[in-house]
Design a protein around this motif. Sequence first.
Motif, PDB file in Angstrom:
ATOM      1  N   ASN A 128      71.438  62.340 -34.452  1.00  0.00           N
ATOM      2  CA  ASN A 128      71.074  62.429 -33.037  1.00  0.00           C
ATOM      3  C   ASN A 128      69.775  63.187 -32.817  1.00  0.00           C
ATOM      4  N   GLN A 129      68.902  63.125 -33.807  1.00  0.00           N
ATOM      5  CA  GLN A 129      67.580  63.721 -33.676  1.00  0.00           C
ATOM      6  C   GLN A 129      66.575  62.650 -33.267  1.00  0.00           C
ATOM      7  N   PRO A 130      65.542  63.011 -32.486  1.00  0.00           N
ATOM      8  CA  PRO A 130      64.566  62.014 -32.027  1.00  0.00           C
ATOM      9  C   PRO A 130      63.889  61.293 -33.188  1.00  0.00           C
ATOM     10  N   LEU A 131      63.586  60.031 -32.965  1.00  0.00           N
ATOM     11  CA  LEU A 131      62.900  59.233 -33.972  1.00  0.00           C
ATOM     12  C   LEU A 131      61.404  59.471 -33.893  1.00  0.00           C
ATOM     13  N   SER A 132      60.747  59.397 -35.029  1.00  0.00           N
ATOM     14  CA  SER A 132      59.283  59.450 -35.028  1.00  0.00           C
ATOM     15  C   SER A 132      58.736  58.154 -34.442  1.00  0.00           C
ATOM     16  N   GLY A 140      55.402  69.491 -33.694  1.00  0.00           N
ATOM     17  CA  GLY A 140      54.096  68.967 -33.332  1.00  0.00           C
ATOM     18  C   GLY A 140      53.898  67.487 -33.565  1.00  0.00           C
ATOM     19  N   ARG A 141      54.862  66.806 -34.176  1.00  0.00           N
ATOM     20  CA  ARG A 141      54.719  65.372 -34.418  1.00  0.00           C
ATOM     21  C   ARG A 141      55.184  64.586 -33.193  1.00  0.00           C
ATOM     22  N   ILE A 150      61.305  53.830 -22.749  1.00  0.00           N
ATOM     23  CA  ILE A 150      61.191  54.933 -23.698  1.00  0.00           C
ATOM     24  C   ILE A 150      59.877  55.655 -23.417  1.00  0.00           C
ATOM     25  N   SER A 151      59.754  56.847 -23.963  1.00  0.00           N
ATOM     26  CA  SER A 151      58.520  57.612 -23.746  1.00  0.00           C
ATOM     27  C   SER A 151      58.131  58.316 -25.036  1.00  0.00           C
ATOM     28  N   LYS A 152      56.853  58.608 -25.146  1.00  0.00           N
ATOM     29  CA  LYS A 152      56.338  59.371 -26.278  1.00  0.00           C
ATOM     30  C   LYS A 152      56.269  60.844 -25.892  1.00  0.00           C
ATOM     31  N   ASP A 153      56.628  61.698 -26.849  1.00  0.00           N
ATOM     32  CA  ASP A 153      56.630  63.131 -26.581  1.00  0.00           C
ATOM     33  C   ASP A 153      56.252  63.858 -27.867  1.00  0.00           C
TER      34      ASP A 153
END
Length: 300
Positions: free
Chosen positions: A31-35, A74-75, A66-69
């Motif tokens: 359940n960790q965000p995907l790159s 820092g990635r 979806i959104s980029k964060d």
Amino acid sequence: SEPDKLDYDDSIKLVQKAVEELAIARIKNRNQPLSIDAAVRILNDVSAAYGVKNGLFKSLVDEHIISKDLGGDGREIVEFSYERLQDYYSASYIVSNTDLGTVFIPGGDYYFLVKDSNKRYYNSGILEALAVILPERKELELYEVLPSPYEVSVAEPFIDSLIWRKTDTISIEKIMDYVVRAILPNGYLSNKYWDVILQISAVPNHPFNAVWLHNYLSRFSMSDRDAWWTIWLMENYSNDTTIGELIQWGYDTDCDNLETIKLICIVLAWFHTSSNRELRDRSTKAMICLLNRHIDILLE
């Protein structure tokens, strides 16, 4: 539109499939965000499977699905704009692809979701989705498959799920045993439970609607009922609580569904047991507004 932009038949439901694949990949990633790279590869695979032009990632970002964060390291990472979709697809995957008898115990594939109260709170959206899906597909309740079933972090998503569940998946007899043991003795959970009961009280044919509430409250003597129900009304009445919103709905609605009006009026009538004069007066006026055009309801 996206089907035109990417040149695919909208009957494919490409966006739904894309979001589902991203959610599954994330839950497999603890359940960790995907790159960004991982998300693009997944979406390119989805595109290739249906013969769709590449560009699906950009389209989902442009449409705010979806959104980029930036992650803590820092990635760049991908987040879901609609977390409930992510939670639903994650829970659906777990229910359909694991052994529910072992998946949440130490050593189980998804024990990390529930191993302590902090993890359960962090993953409460997935737990609530599980509480909806488990009864539908497996005839199981959330508290029957998770460790520490009497913990607040298990009971709370179960309570929240009552709003979203299909009515035919709710067994009063089964659920009330858990409610009596795990929820009503806890002040915080009890308060939340009765608030949810009011939220679903006007839903026709719902097992926990106003008819159930009336029958439940009628079982108590006046003194026993006043010892908790009247106090709960007093502590939870204001214009911006569920009690106040139900009253305001009675003032404002143009609803013509007789069953809904009847159910709301049953709840409003039980507000008259309050010692708060304003609450009684506003409840009476709301009932007048509702029954003005449907006086026959009083004859039932």
